[in-house]
Write an enzyme that holds these catalytic residues in place. Sequence first.
Site, PDB file in Angstrom:
ATOM      1  N   ASP A  82      -5.381  -9.416   4.110  1.00 20.00           N
ATOM      2  CA  ASP A  82      -4.773  -8.353   3.072  1.00 20.00           C
ATOM      3  C   ASP A  82      -3.526  -8.977   2.504  1.00 20.00           C
ATOM      4  O   ASP A  82      -2.589  -9.143   3.380  1.00 20.00           O
ATOM      5  CB  ASP A  82      -4.726  -7.089   3.592  1.00 20.00           C
ATOM      6  N   HIS A 208      -5.673  -0.748  -4.458  1.00 22.05           N
ATOM      7  CA  HIS A 208      -4.659  -0.579  -3.317  1.00 22.05           C
ATOM      8  C   HIS A 208      -3.849   0.680  -3.376  1.00 22.05           C
ATOM      9  O   HIS A 208      -3.676   1.347  -4.327  1.00 22.05           O
ATOM     10  CB  HIS A 208      -3.716  -1.948  -3.644  1.00 22.05           C
ATOM     11  N   GLY A 209      -3.179   1.126  -2.303  1.00 19.05           N
ATOM     12  CA  GLY A 209      -2.319   2.042  -2.291  1.00 19.05           C
ATOM     13  C   GLY A 209      -3.022   3.346  -2.296  1.00 19.05           C
ATOM     14  O   GLY A 209      -2.808   4.287  -2.954  1.00 19.05           O
ATOM     15  N   SER A 211      -4.195   5.698  -0.039  1.00 15.10           N
ATOM     16  CA  SER A 211      -3.787   6.820   0.848  1.00 15.10           C
ATOM     17  C   SER A 211      -2.985   7.675   0.036  1.00 15.10           C
ATOM     18  O   SER A 211      -2.152   7.402  -0.715  1.00 15.10           O
ATOM     19  CB  SER A 211      -3.029   6.455   1.942  1.00 15.10           C
ATOM     20  N   THR A 233      -2.041   3.674   5.067  1.00 18.23           N
ATOM     21  CA  THR A 233      -1.232   4.706   5.712  1.00 18.23           C
ATOM     22  C   THR A 233      -1.696   6.031   6.267  1.00 18.23           C
ATOM     23  O   THR A 233      -1.380   6.436   7.219  1.00 18.23           O
ATOM     24  CB  THR A 233      -0.450   5.022   4.270  1.00 18.23           C
TER      25      THR A 233
HETATM   26  P1  13P Z   1      -1.945   2.764   1.471  1.00 16.72           P
HETATM   27  O1  13P Z   1      -0.612   2.466   2.074  1.00 16.72           O
HETATM   28  O2  13P Z   1      -1.830   3.673   0.513  1.00 16.72           O
HETATM   29  O3  13P Z   1      -2.687   3.042   2.497  1.00 16.72           O
HETATM   30  O4  13P Z   1      -2.437   1.385   0.834  1.00 16.72           O
HETATM   31  C1  13P Z   1      -3.098   0.464   1.661  1.00 16.72           C
HETATM   32  C2  13P Z   1      -3.254  -1.017   0.943  1.00 16.72           C
HETATM   33  O5  13P Z   1      -3.274  -1.019  -0.163  1.00 16.72           O
HETATM   34  C3  13P Z   1      -3.461  -2.196   1.831  1.00 16.72           C
HETATM   35  O6  13P Z   1      -3.532  -3.189   0.947  1.00 16.72           O
END
Ligand code: 13P
Length: 285
Positions: A82, A208-209, A211, A233
């Site tokens: 990642d 992505h992101g 959470s 997260t």
């Molecule tokens: P979160 O921080 O929202 O869980 O995103 C994780 C992510 O996008 C890992 O690449």
Amino acid sequence: MSFVPAGVLLRAAQSGGYAVGAFNFNNLEILQAIVRAAEAEKAPVILQATPGAIRYAGLDYLAALARAAAKNAAVPLALHLDHGTDPGLVEECVRAGFSSVMIDGSKLPLEKNIALTRQVLEVARRAGVSVEAELGRISGTEDEITVAEREALFTDPEEARFFVEQTGVDSLAVAVGTAHGVYRGEPRLDLERLSKIRELVPVPLVLHGSSGVPDDAIREAIARGVQKINIDTDIRLAFLGAVRQALTEKPGEIDPRKILSPAREAAVEVVRKKIRLFGSAGKAG
Ligand code: 13P
């Protein structure tokens, strides 16, 4: 069972109208939680590690742990790097048996991002490894990648089409309003932009992101064509919440297993919920 290229899982998701969860791990307990959840839900999953996770645990340890999981797993697993930014680390991951890598050139000018992605594709293709790239800036903090929110740039749909045509990448991470880490307010996704990108780009799209994004917004993003959803997260929060609770309830405890077992269970529950939300339960095939 060995690792499946993420592209294979994502193309199946694309024809089936669901998304595959990509869950970050950096230790034994979180890895076990992801795999147990996937097995309980009969779902394919992507296990992913950032360069920060690799520095923390060591590439050989992470790869060996994931291999041990895959050996006995009853569901298809991909092992994915990642947010790789260094082609050298990508090569190390390919040699260590990863079945998928992300090369994140999103901070670079378009032409440089294309060149970097092509360079990684050459190495990955020879090994049958899938490649995810990123276009546009996803704000927030993800290990060492911090992009100030004001700098964040959403993905331009026409540029996304051009990028995918020029690179032949397997999947594309897009910036449509999500951010890594804990949200300060409620995130608002630019769903129109997502639909436009979907119209112009044939390959699986990555969010992505994810959470902290409300369930309805996640469902809508999947309906509009997202096939890979990254979660880190929400697992961290559940895991550490359970650690804090166990430490409070058992202040005299001297066995780490007594503290980490409930944390692992809490992580299993989060991952199971996400898998059901993404529609990938029962899709292990
Ligand atoms: P979160 O921080 O929202 O869980 O995103 C994780 C992510 O996008 C890992 O690449």
